[in-house]
Design an enzyme around this catalytic site. Structure first.
Site, short mmCIF file in Angstrom:
data_model
loop_
_atom_site.label_atom_id
_atom_site.label_comp_id
_atom_site.label_asym_id
_atom_site.label_seq_id
_atom_site.Cartn_x
_atom_site.Cartn_y
_atom_site.Cartn_z
N CYS A 1 8.33 -0.15 3.99
CA CYS A 1 7.62 0.18 2.76
C CYS A 1 6.22 -0.42 2.71
O CYS A 1 5.38 0.04 1.93
CB CYS A 1 8.42 -0.25 1.54
SG CYS A 1 8.82 -2.02 1.53
N ASN B 1 16.20 0.98 5.36
CA ASN B 1 15.29 0.60 6.45
C ASN B 1 15.47 -0.84 6.93
O ASN B 1 15.29 -1.14 8.10
CB ASN B 1 13.83 0.84 6.04
CG ASN B 1 13.45 0.06 4.79
OD1 ASN B 1 14.26 -0.16 3.90
ND2 ASN B 1 12.20 -0.34 4.72
N GLU C 1 11.46 -2.35 -6.32
CA GLU C 1 10.64 -2.47 -5.11
C GLU C 1 10.59 -1.10 -4.47
O GLU C 1 11.55 -0.65 -3.84
CB GLU C 1 11.25 -3.51 -4.16
CG GLU C 1 11.24 -4.92 -4.71
CD GLU C 1 9.85 -5.46 -4.96
OE1 GLU C 1 8.88 -4.91 -4.40
OE2 GLU C 1 9.72 -6.42 -5.73
N SER D 1 13.05 4.36 -2.83
CA SER D 1 11.98 5.31 -3.08
C SER D 1 11.58 5.32 -4.55
O SER D 1 12.37 4.97 -5.44
CB SER D 1 12.40 6.72 -2.66
OG SER D 1 13.39 7.21 -3.55
N GLU E 1 4.14 9.21 0.82
CA GLU E 1 4.37 8.14 1.79
C GLU E 1 5.00 8.75 3.04
O GLU E 1 6.02 9.44 2.96
CB GLU E 1 5.31 7.09 1.19
CG GLU E 1 5.59 5.91 2.10
CD GLU E 1 6.52 4.89 1.47
OE1 GLU E 1 6.64 3.79 2.02
OE2 GLU E 1 7.11 5.19 0.41
#
Length: 458
Positions: free
Chosen positions: A246, A117, A212, A191, A336
């Site tokens: 995120c 991302n 993370e 993820s 999510e």
């Protein structure tokens, strides 16, 4: 069969064991090389980000300027960060000429696995912290951003010796091979599902990790909120990078007394930012893959769409969409979203919804829009999450004085600024003794005033 990446790790280990990476000169040199790579190829990085998923120009530049800011921070503060820290010790020991010091030393070769991302920023920021702390780095960019990964593969060998910074591209096979190796530290952004794989692999070599990850980030808009501010900041925070962030607001709880007004303003904010046909907006990125476009589109419940709802899977496009009134049973609330579909739920009692959220997996971020300090204090004190904002969204994660990271299911470990340097350094605690003064703490104990001897530790 020999691991094909073993020679890279061996070379980095040799460089690390030479003690060269522990010097300020080595660290500053690596940071300067990183800075030059970014500045001299800024246009190429921006073009790659556009090729991969039509990232808008502002979001392209954001991926360059944030790492440059972190380089600047470490360059200006490296001397202080590296310096031994004097710490307080028991007065009895101090009185006998002892002193306590904390030293920060690098771990060693560090594997940094980046996400898709923000494929520049979220690969380089951990690497910058690792280099500032004195660790050689192996970079593994996301294979789902092929243009950006190819650019890294071309540029990294031009600017770095592989013994200091190496690049490995590829997919699942390459990541699997890298994770078999005994790196001294692993930094993974991605993820939660893959984070579990990374952690299992790290456990085989007892390798420390920073993970993370992500989660469904809650946002609360109470009855005292400035609705114009809330609508603008949630519309941007949720739809930037087409929701593939995120820390994006994952769902909104809005007080029922202001729900109708908030929804009207939220829809107006989305149109103001992306137009009435966002598919033609230059400011809305595409989903990273058609698979992800289909996944996010599947969360759209037609009879709950109050804004948006259109999508084109082949074009990797999902329109910024608002669902209302959502419930915890809806598809978009099961995981999510990581896309531009925003569930909104009404509430009447703040404590009731906080009680519900506390029983969900701990999120990476949380946001509250309120002008009631008691409400703000209650949410911040009762709800566990990695970090967040009051009357703002998303921006907390790019401030180098604010440690960034998750908790529980959303990750472990913090970085950015001093927190990043500390996280990528082993804290070596030292007691420096006085060689010329005895301590009466050794056998034989019989006949001694043991209480007096032990008093030096208090």
């Amino acid at each position: 069969m020999a691991n094909k990446f073993q020679p890279i790790l061996d070379a980095q280990k040799a460089r690390f064991l030479s003690d060269q990476t522990k010097s300020a000169a080595w660290r500053l040199d690596q940071l300067e090389r990183m800075e030059r790579m970014l500045l001299e190829h800024q246009q190429a990085f921006c073009a790659a980000l556009y090729d991969d998923f039509r990232k808008p120009s502002f979001e392209q530049l954001f991926e360059i300027t944030v790492p440059l800011g972190n380089i600047k921070y470490y360059r200006e503060n490296l001397g202080t960060l590296m310096a031994p820290q004097r710490v307080q010790i028991p007065k009895g020991l101090e009185a006998t000429g002892n002193r306590g010091l904390v030293l920060k030393e690098p771990y060693g070769p560090t594997l940094v696995i980046g996400p898709s991302n923000a494929p520049v920023l979220l690969l380089l920021d951990p690497a910058i912290a690792a280099l500032a702390a004195g660790n050689p780095v192996v970079l593994k960019p996301a294979n789902t951003t092929p243009a950006t990964a190819a650019l890294f593969q071309t540029l990294v060998p031009r600017y770095f010796e592989a013994e200091n910074v190496a690049i490995v591209t590829g997919g699942r096979e390459e990541i699997g091979a890298l994770l078999e190796l005994p790196f001294d530290f692993i930094f993974f952004t991605g993820s939660s599902a893959v984070g579990k794989v990374v952690m299992r692999a790290a456990a085989e070599n007892l390798t420390p990790v920073i993970l993370e990850l992500g989660g469904q980030n809650p946002t609360i808009v109470d009855e005292t909120a400035n609705l114009d501010t809330a609508a603008d900041r949630i519309a941007w925070g949720h739809n930037a990078i087409s929701g593939q962030w995120c820390i994006a607001p994952g769902y909104v709880y809005v007080h029922e007394s202001v729900a109708r007004a908030f929804l009207a303003k939220l829809k107006a904010s989305i149109v103001k930012m992306y137009g009435s046909d966002p598919q033609h907006s230059p400011d809305l990125a595409r989903m990273i893959s058609s698979h992800d476009a289909q996944r996010v589109a599947s969360y759209i419940v037609a009879d709950k769409v109050v804004h948006g709802g259109r999508y084109d899977v082949e074009a990797r496009y999902v329109e910024p969409t608002v669902l209302y009134p959502s419930t915890w049973d809806d598809p978009a609330m099961q995981q999510e979203v990581f896309g531009p579909v925003l569930p909104v739920m009404p509430y009447t009692d703040l404590k009731d919804i906080v009680s519900v959220m506390k029983r969900k997996p701990k999120p990476l971020a949380a946001y509250i829009f309120s002008q009631n300090q008691a409400h703000i204090d209650y949410v911040l004190g009762s709800l566990s999450f990695g970090g967040g904002c009051v009357n703002q969204t998303n921006l907390h994660c790019w401030i180098d004085s604010l440690p960034f990271g998750g908790v529980g299911y959303s990750g472990m470990g913090k970085y950015y600024g001093k927190a990043g340097f500390d996280a990528l350094s082993n804290t070596k605690a030292m007691l420096i003794g006085n060689p010329d003064q005895d301590l009466d703490v050794f056998p034989p104990y019989e006949g001694k005033d043991n209480a007096r001897s032990l008093s030096i530790f208090s």
